[in-house]
Motif scaffolding. Structure first.
Motif, mmCIF file in Angstrom:
data_model
loop_
_atom_site.group_PDB
_atom_site.id
_atom_site.type_symbol
_atom_site.label_atom_id
_atom_site.label_comp_id
_atom_site.label_asym_id
_atom_site.label_seq_id
_atom_site.Cartn_x
_atom_site.Cartn_y
_atom_site.Cartn_z
ATOM 1 N N SER A 128 -20.337 23.489 -12.325
ATOM 2 C CA SER A 128 -21.305 23.693 -10.303
ATOM 3 C C SER A 128 -21.623 25.506 -10.385
ATOM 4 O O SER A 128 -20.858 25.688 -10.440
ATOM 5 C CB SER A 128 -20.042 23.156 -9.330
ATOM 6 O OG SER A 128 -19.616 24.044 -8.219
ATOM 7 N N CYS A 129 -22.574 25.380 -9.160
ATOM 8 C CA CYS A 129 -22.887 26.208 -8.486
ATOM 9 C C CYS A 129 -21.997 27.324 -7.836
ATOM 10 O O CYS A 129 -22.384 28.563 -7.808
ATOM 11 C CB CYS A 129 -24.335 26.490 -8.063
ATOM 12 S SG CYS A 129 -24.781 25.653 -6.374
ATOM 13 N N HIS A 164 -29.966 19.063 -11.776
ATOM 14 C CA HIS A 164 -29.261 17.965 -10.809
ATOM 15 C C HIS A 164 -29.325 16.757 -11.729
ATOM 16 O O HIS A 164 -28.128 15.998 -11.759
ATOM 17 C CB HIS A 164 -30.058 17.383 -9.831
ATOM 18 C CG HIS A 164 -29.650 18.456 -8.684
ATOM 19 N ND1 HIS A 164 -30.070 19.746 -8.636
ATOM 20 C CD2 HIS A 164 -28.618 18.364 -7.482
ATOM 21 C CE1 HIS A 164 -30.050 20.689 -7.323
ATOM 22 N NE2 HIS A 164 -29.688 19.903 -6.905
ATOM 23 N N HIS A 182 -29.425 27.763 -8.235
ATOM 24 C CA HIS A 182 -28.800 29.065 -8.183
ATOM 25 C C HIS A 182 -27.843 30.090 -8.536
ATOM 26 O O HIS A 182 -27.307 30.779 -8.373
ATOM 27 C CB HIS A 182 -27.523 28.418 -6.828
ATOM 28 C CG HIS A 182 -28.251 27.616 -6.021
ATOM 29 N ND1 HIS A 182 -29.693 28.005 -5.224
ATOM 30 C CD2 HIS A 182 -28.244 25.662 -5.452
ATOM 31 C CE1 HIS A 182 -29.928 26.482 -4.713
ATOM 32 N NE2 HIS A 182 -29.036 26.186 -5.099
ATOM 33 N N LEU A 227 -21.832 15.889 -7.961
ATOM 34 C CA LEU A 227 -22.592 15.061 -7.979
ATOM 35 C C LEU A 227 -22.851 14.154 -8.251
ATOM 36 O O LEU A 227 -23.433 12.651 -7.725
ATOM 37 C CB LEU A 227 -23.959 15.967 -6.777
ATOM 38 C CG LEU A 227 -25.405 15.810 -7.497
ATOM 39 C CD1 LEU A 227 -26.338 15.451 -6.092
ATOM 40 C CD2 LEU A 227 -24.907 16.721 -8.850
ATOM 41 N N ARG A 230 -19.332 10.972 -3.930
ATOM 42 C CA ARG A 230 -19.613 12.201 -4.173
ATOM 43 C C ARG A 230 -20.172 12.343 -5.398
ATOM 44 O O ARG A 230 -20.819 13.500 -5.987
ATOM 45 C CB ARG A 230 -19.638 13.523 -3.198
ATOM 46 C CG ARG A 230 -19.855 15.213 -4.096
ATOM 47 C CD ARG A 230 -21.152 15.503 -3.519
ATOM 48 N NE ARG A 230 -21.961 16.869 -4.025
ATOM 49 C CZ ARG A 230 -22.878 17.231 -3.850
ATOM 50 N NH1 ARG A 230 -23.904 17.002 -2.614
ATOM 51 N NH2 ARG A 230 -23.253 18.058 -4.091
ATOM 52 N N ILE A 236 -28.210 25.792 -13.001
ATOM 53 C CA ILE A 236 -28.276 25.415 -12.247
ATOM 54 C C ILE A 236 -28.895 26.408 -11.351
ATOM 55 O O ILE A 236 -29.208 27.659 -11.517
ATOM 56 C CB ILE A 236 -27.136 25.202 -11.418
ATOM 57 C CG1 ILE A 236 -25.491 24.439 -12.578
ATOM 58 C CG2 ILE A 236 -26.433 25.257 -10.138
ATOM 59 C CD1 ILE A 236 -23.977 24.292 -11.914
ATOM 60 N N HIS A 272 -28.127 24.794 -1.064
ATOM 61 C CA HIS A 272 -26.240 26.463 -1.692
ATOM 62 C C HIS A 272 -27.252 27.093 -2.061
ATOM 63 O O HIS A 272 -26.544 28.230 -2.678
ATOM 64 C CB HIS A 272 -25.716 25.513 -2.607
ATOM 65 C CG HIS A 272 -24.741 24.684 -2.119
ATOM 66 N ND1 HIS A 272 -24.646 23.119 -2.582
ATOM 67 C CD2 HIS A 272 -23.487 25.019 -1.827
ATOM 68 C CE1 HIS A 272 -24.012 22.833 -2.210
ATOM 69 N NE2 HIS A 272 -22.823 23.896 -1.242
ATOM 70 N N ASP A 279 -33.086 22.887 -1.064
ATOM 71 C CA ASP A 279 -31.239 22.821 -1.978
ATOM 72 C C ASP A 279 -30.581 23.276 -0.839
ATOM 73 O O ASP A 279 -30.885 24.861 -0.985
ATOM 74 C CB ASP A 279 -31.216 23.214 -3.945
ATOM 75 C CG ASP A 279 -29.404 22.483 -3.555
ATOM 76 O OD1 ASP A 279 -29.902 21.981 -4.782
ATOM 77 O OD2 ASP A 279 -28.820 22.912 -3.280
HETATM 78 S S1 SF4 Z 1 -24.616 22.083 -5.259
HETATM 79 FE FE1 SF4 Z 1 -23.579 20.987 -7.344
HETATM 80 S S2 SF4 Z 1 -25.616 19.543 -7.489
HETATM 81 FE FE2 SF4 Z 1 -25.613 21.232 -5.414
HETATM 82 S S3 SF4 Z 1 -27.107 22.825 -7.240
HETATM 83 FE FE3 SF4 Z 1 -24.790 23.274 -6.812
HETATM 84 S S4 SF4 Z 1 -24.235 22.549 -9.024
HETATM 85 FE FE4 SF4 Z 1 -26.092 21.683 -8.091
#
Ligand code: SF4
Lengths: 472, 202
Positions: A348-349, A67, A113, A413, A437, A111, A134, A132
């Motif tokens: 991003s994930c 993060h 995930h 984020l 965000r 990341i 996600h 988390d």
């Molecule tokens: S939503 Fe964004 S901040 Fe959260 S794990 Fe996925 S990439 Fe990272």
């Protein structure tokens, strides 16, 4: 012999992980894989220390910083002292408690995930948690994967189990096939727009139907990733040949892979099993999607216009829409394709895997980022970055004027220096368009990688179905 | 874990739906490695302008909400990120109880770990509470978990539902992890049945 009642996949996984159940208490379930990152874990490790407890199963626990990490030069120390302290704290905690850490100097860092599936840690039939939301991403493999709070992180570290109330089940079936130019990101945004950001609340969603079966693993991960944006506890997709082929040969899959496949084949929902809730959509009704508001349910088709708050039937929706339009600086009735963008974020994930990057690169190839636009690509992991570079995707992006970065959460984020300035408008492949965000006062429009890439070139949103290359 | 038995306090209203945890505690405050001191950052970007001055239009900055410990809000409260920091911030700011039409699942669970009671009420009842607050700036409620009742200082009485498996641990304020550790034998049996090597526990 009495045959057992047909069961949902979720019920099978739940039953297989039940450690203990007594009246008046939540069920205790076993956790197979615990993923850890720097932001939601320090207080949990501190709790262990204060209570003089250890990590029960360090070998089922895997950590990576994602993060807070800079996406620029990794050899330099992290400039922000508090971010640096958080990353160092993770390092020290992993060392003290014997947890495997994929640190900033590892090719496997990324990341959380993204790296779980990439390393083959994520497998069908597992229970997977992470501090988390996600974590739902991993459900694409037919694993019950869900986000937890820091107190629960501590609980899992100490006991490898978690008290849980059994969620209800919700089948979302998508019949038909996605049309050209329409991605799984558009599909999940469309679903959230239809069922709202609380439509999945209290439920584990199983996605089924032809449109889902046709998806690659990476596309399925995008769907399950955003289950949380629909309010769901988790998302699930039944494992099949596509799943097994994705996993085959990955670092952490079972040694006797064929035996594992046989076991995994038993997981899918039985014919005739009943879900608590069910809804069916048709893939061919779905156009590329763009969010116009400040939650992922405030979304519309690329060929539509910014809605008017009075279009909504319920008072709270009207209020939310009016507040969102004001924050986003949008006028009702404006065609979505006339909205100009200042920034583009591909990462991003949700959408930072190799297929996402290939897709975006295919729209960028030989073109130039619009002069007003600042665009960046942040691969989901060190492995993806390397693979993209081997395929020459980095060159395509860089020649077009994109920034090409190191792996991390980045501007999803903006906990690291990658942020939008107040009032800046961004086409983003991430998952949340909440107020602030991507930076205080930031305006986020969630889109697919191809829509983001096309917006970077044009300087405004475009209906990618009308681009010459998409016409067949 | 801090128990919640009953609580009497001033009501504050945030009449918005989908209040997400990014608003409750913005990301720049997630870098702390402590569990305390988050109250000062609660709703930071809604509470303060760029110069750090109070935004007078924000609900919690209004005089009638100062010192409130019961928060009444719209549906889908606490949606989005799993950050428990959101509950830490609410609790540290002084909130012991939230009343909303619905919550995100993770936020809801996080409340129970921190002695904060999240109550679910239907939309009509929520609006009734909001109206009372509108008419009476110092409107107070008494929330009693054991009897599952809310009583207003004007005589209003409301009953609420809560899953007994969530209610009991909160009433008792038991240490969850300690409770689970009492099931050590069951956990070990599960692990052995699934062919996992035994764990040597202290
Ligand atoms: S939503 Fe964004 S901040 Fe959260 S794990 Fe996925 S990439 Fe990272």
């Amino acid at each position: 012999m009495i045959s057992q009642a047909p069961q949902t996949m979720f019920q099978k996984i739940w039953d297989q992980h039940l450690v203990h159940k007594e009246p008046g208490r939540q069920a205790l379930i076993y956790i197979d894989l615990h993923l850890v990152h720097e932001v939601t874990s320090p207080q949990a490790f501190e709790g262990l220390r204060l209570a003089n407890r250890s990590v029960r199963r360090p070998e089922f626990t895997v950590a990576t910083p994602d993060h807070n990490v800079p996406t620029t030069d990794r050899l330099l120390p992290i400039a922000d002292p508090i971010s640096r302290q958080q990353v160092e704290t993770l390092r020290e905690n992993c060392k003290e408690f014997g947890i495997k850490l994929y640190d900033l100097d590892s090719i496997n860092q990324g990341i959380v995930h993204v790296i779980g599936p990439e390393l083959g840690l994520t497998q069908p039939g597992m229970t997977i948690v992470c501090g988390d939301s996600h974590t739902s991403t991993h459900g694409a493999f037919g694993a019950f994967a869900f986000g937890i709070g820091t107190s629960e992180v501590e609980h899992v570290l100490a006991t490898q189990t978690l008290p849980q109330t059994q969620p209800k089940t919700f089948e979302i079936r998508v019949d038909g096939e996605l049309l050209p130019g329409v991605t799984s990101k558009d599909l999940i945004l469309y679903i959230i727009g239809q069922i709202s950001t609380s439509g999945g609340s209290g439920h584990v969603v199983e996605y089924s139907g032809q449109a889902i079966r046709n998806l690659t693993m990476e596309q399925r991960m995008t769907i399950c990733n955003m289950s949380i944006e629909a309010g769901a506890r988790a998302g699930l997709i039944a494992p099949d040949e596509i799943t097994f082929e994705y996993l085959r040969g990955r670092a952490h899959v079972p040694q006797d892979f064929e035996a594992a496949i046989e076991k995994w084949r038993q997981l899918p929902t039985d014919e005739g099993a009943v879900f608590d809730k069910q809804i069916t959509f048709h893939a061919n009704n779905i156009a590329p999607q763009i969010t116009w508001g400040t939650n992922p349910g405030q979304v519309t088709a690329v060929d539509a216009c910014v809605p008017n708050p009075s279009d909504f039937s319920e008072e709270h929706e009207q209020q939310s829409a009016a507040a969102a339009l004001e924050y986003m600086g949008l006028q009702p009735g404006t065609p979505m394709t006339e909205i100009m963008v200042d920034r583009v974020f591909i990462g991003s994930c949700t959408n930072s895997r190799i297929e996402d990057l290939r897709l975006a690169a295919s729209l960028v190839n030989g073109k130039q980022v619009h002069e007003r636009v600042n665009a960046m690509v942040v691969p989901g992991s060190g492995v993806i970055k390397k693979q993209a570079e081997e395929e020459g995707l980095d060159v395509i992006f860089k020649e077009a004027g994109f920034d090409w970065r190191e792996a991390g959460c980045s501007m999803c984020l903006g906990m690291n220096p990658d942020q939008l300035a107040s009032g800046e408008r961004c086409a983003s492949t991430s998952n949340r368009n909440f107020e602030g965000r991507q930076g205080k006062g930031s305006r986020t429009h969630l889109v697919s990688p191809s829509m983001a890439a096309a917006a970077a070139i044009a300087g405004h949103f475009v209906d990618i179905r009308n681009l010459p290359s998409e016409k067949s | 874990m801090e128990p919640f038995k009953s609580h009497q306090g001033l009501v504050a209203v945030i009449n918005r739906a989908n209040v997400d945890t990014d608003q409750i505690i913005p990301k720049q405050f997630l870098k702390r490695i402590e569990r305390t001191g988050f109250g000062q950052f609660l709703f930071f970007d809604w509470r303060f302008d760029d110069q750090g001055n109070d935004r007078p239009e924000f609900e919690l900055n209004q005089p009638e909400n100062k010192g409130a410990s019961i928060l009444v809000a719209g549906r889908n409260f606490g949606s989005g990120s799993s950050r428990e920091h959101a509950v830490w911030a609410l609790a540290d700011f002084g909130f012991r109880c939230v009343i909303a039409e619905s919550y995100s699942d993770i936020f809801y669970n996080n409340c129970f770990k921190n002695g904060v009671l999240p109550i679910v009420l239907d939309s009509d009842t929520i609006h009734q509470l909001m109206d009372r607050k509108q008419n009476q700036a110092d409107f107070q409620l008494n929330v009693d978990l054991a009897s599952q009742t809310i009583v207003g200082d004007d005589g209003l009485k409301i009953e609420f539902e809560i899953d007994p498996v969530m209610k009991q641990p909160l009433l008792e304020g038991l240490d969850d992890i300690g409770q689970t550790m009492k099931q050590e034998e069951k956990i070990t049996a599960y692990e052995l049945a699934h062919k996992m090597a035994p764990v040597s526990q202290p």
